[in-house]
Design an enzyme around this catalytic site. Sequence first.
Site, PDB file in Angstrom:
ATOM      1  N   ASP A  64      62.280 -72.597  73.285  1.00 15.78           N
ATOM      2  CA  ASP A  64      63.730 -72.564  73.051  1.00 15.78           C
ATOM      3  C   ASP A  64      64.265 -73.752  72.245  1.00 15.78           C
ATOM      4  O   ASP A  64      65.396 -73.715  71.773  1.00 15.78           O
ATOM      5  CB  ASP A  64      64.485 -72.517  74.389  1.00 15.78           C
ATOM      6  CG  ASP A  64      64.322 -71.171  75.070  1.00 15.78           C
ATOM      7  OD1 ASP A  64      64.039 -70.185  74.365  1.00 15.78           O
ATOM      8  OD2 ASP A  64      64.469 -71.114  76.304  1.00 15.78           O
TER       9      ASP A  64
ATOM     10  N   GLY B 211      66.827 -62.997  56.407  1.00 17.60           N
ATOM     11  CA  GLY B 211      67.966 -62.431  55.673  1.00 17.60           C
ATOM     12  C   GLY B 211      68.769 -61.468  56.518  1.00 17.60           C
ATOM     13  O   GLY B 211      69.236 -60.427  56.024  1.00 17.60           O
TER      14      GLY B 211
HETATM   15  P1  ATP Z   1      61.800 -73.523  79.989  1.00 19.91           P
HETATM   16  O1  ATP Z   1      62.719 -74.118  78.952  1.00 19.91           O
HETATM   17  O2  ATP Z   1      60.581 -72.951  79.400  1.00 19.91           O
HETATM   18  O3  ATP Z   1      62.523 -72.597  80.922  1.00 19.91           O
HETATM   19  P2  ATP Z   1      62.001 -75.610  81.999  1.00 19.91           P
HETATM   20  O4  ATP Z   1      61.140 -76.754  82.347  1.00 19.91           O
HETATM   21  O5  ATP Z   1      63.412 -75.946  81.617  1.00 19.91           O
HETATM   22  O6  ATP Z   1      61.255 -74.778  80.873  1.00 19.91           O
HETATM   23  P3  ATP Z   1      62.862 -74.558  84.553  1.00 19.91           P
HETATM   24  O7  ATP Z   1      62.554 -73.248  85.198  1.00 19.91           O
HETATM   25  O8  ATP Z   1      64.267 -74.946  84.354  1.00 19.91           O
HETATM   26  O9  ATP Z   1      62.031 -74.553  83.191  1.00 19.91           O
HETATM   27  O10 ATP Z   1      62.180 -75.728  85.430  1.00 19.91           O
HETATM   28  C1  ATP Z   1      60.805 -75.682  85.743  1.00 19.91           C
HETATM   29  C2  ATP Z   1      60.588 -76.268  87.102  1.00 19.91           C
HETATM   30  O11 ATP Z   1      61.030 -77.630  87.122  1.00 19.91           O
HETATM   31  C3  ATP Z   1      61.367 -75.587  88.206  1.00 19.91           C
HETATM   32  O12 ATP Z   1      60.754 -74.409  88.661  1.00 19.91           O
HETATM   33  C4  ATP Z   1      61.354 -76.682  89.271  1.00 19.91           C
HETATM   34  O13 ATP Z   1      60.087 -76.745  89.879  1.00 19.91           O
HETATM   35  C5  ATP Z   1      61.524 -77.951  88.425  1.00 19.91           C
HETATM   36  N1  ATP Z   1      62.941 -78.329  88.339  1.00 19.91           N
HETATM   37  C6  ATP Z   1      63.902 -77.764  87.565  1.00 19.91           C
HETATM   38  N2  ATP Z   1      65.096 -78.351  87.753  1.00 19.91           N
HETATM   39  C7  ATP Z   1      64.905 -79.304  88.684  1.00 19.91           C
HETATM   40  C8  ATP Z   1      65.754 -80.272  89.329  1.00 19.91           C
HETATM   41  N3  ATP Z   1      67.055 -80.355  89.041  1.00 19.91           N
HETATM   42  N4  ATP Z   1      65.205 -81.102  90.236  1.00 19.91           N
HETATM   43  C9  ATP Z   1      63.897 -81.012  90.532  1.00 19.91           C
HETATM   44  N5  ATP Z   1      63.039 -80.139  89.975  1.00 19.91           N
HETATM   45  C10 ATP Z   1      63.532 -79.293  89.055  1.00 19.91           C
END
Ligand code: ATP
Length: 335
Positions: free
Chosen positions: A138, A196
């Site tokens: 993303d 395009g």
């Molecule tokens: P993508 O962009 O591919 O979705 P991402 O890392 O943003 O990747 P998320 O599903 O948001 O994907 O987060 C992955 C994991 O990180 C979650 O399943 C959880 O285990 C951990 N995580 C996310 N947010 C938090 C938070 N605020 N505090 C602690 N752990 C978190």
Amino acid sequence: MSEETKSNNNINRIAVLCSGGDSPGMNCAIRAVVRTCLANDIEIFGIRRGYAGLLEGSQHQMDAASVGNILQKGGTILQTSRCPEFIKPEIRAEAAHILKRKNVDALIVIGGNGSFNGAWELHKEHGIPVVGIPGTIDNDIEGTDYSIGFDTAVQTAIEAVDKIRDTAHSHDRTFIVEVMGRKSPAIALHVGLCTGAENIIFPVQEEKEVDIDTIANDIKRGLKRGKGSSIIIASEGETEGLSHYVHNELLDKHKLDSRVCILGHIQRGGNPTARDRFIATQMGHLAVKSLLAGEKASVTAEQNGQVVLEKLENCLGKKFEVEEKYVEIVKTLSK
Ligand code: ATP
């Protein structure tokens, strides 16, 4: 610091995991992490299935051979997962306990901003040194211009749209092609510009936010000047079925027929492009070097074309950038 430097700030054992959605190029980063550790006499452990695997105590020692022949492959040899319970402090305390019991001195997390939030909390609460490597198709992580996998995902989508364009042209059809990006406009914007497209629909929370009349008018204007086919690139958005909604509205309100093609998970797979390999390899190398240099909470970011270190706390948010200059080009050229 050279590879031979032995002063390593008490880092003797590092663990690496992937978390969140997988993205092409994660394997390049894993390979670079493992080989850089070995070059510096650091033990390196791989944790399978992200934070969930960490909590299960699933880790194995990696050697040079364990990352042989993976650089060109999509997905991640360590696998990945989402682990909702990691949001809870008591669960992270368990994870920290496991890492300390296994004498892991630092953790490298390859993933998106959610994964970085988990790493940040782990560091703040338990003092574990962490480095994040941006890995998400993303390209929506604050603090870095680029995240591993974006270029490959865009390339995959472009190749698909090129093929759809062939049939669209042959039959004088309008196609709505749905690309990934539930909360990020980046893939849609780049694919739209590179193919395009006549219109781009950026992520919306509700269907009614889509400006159907403008899309219909653009198609009609194209028809008037003899353009038989149109491509509309739609971000998948929050509500499933957005493309079908657009199709139905165009038909019901404007008598314009179209076909829907949802590209889906093919955008996550495939061999990483040169750009993804180039960046991921540098990031994996820098992640290890930064820990050995004493960094405690950072991210390997791309900024102004260079791979550099950024503070982890500056990379916890999600960015949503619709760069107007590109939208303007798409509009101008599709008229
Ligand atoms: P993508 O962009 O591919 O979705 P991402 O890392 O943003 O990747 P998320 O599903 O948001 O994907 O987060 C992955 C994991 O990180 C979650 O399943 C959880 O285990 C951990 N995580 C996310 N947010 C938090 C938070 N605020 N505090 C602690 N752990 C978190």
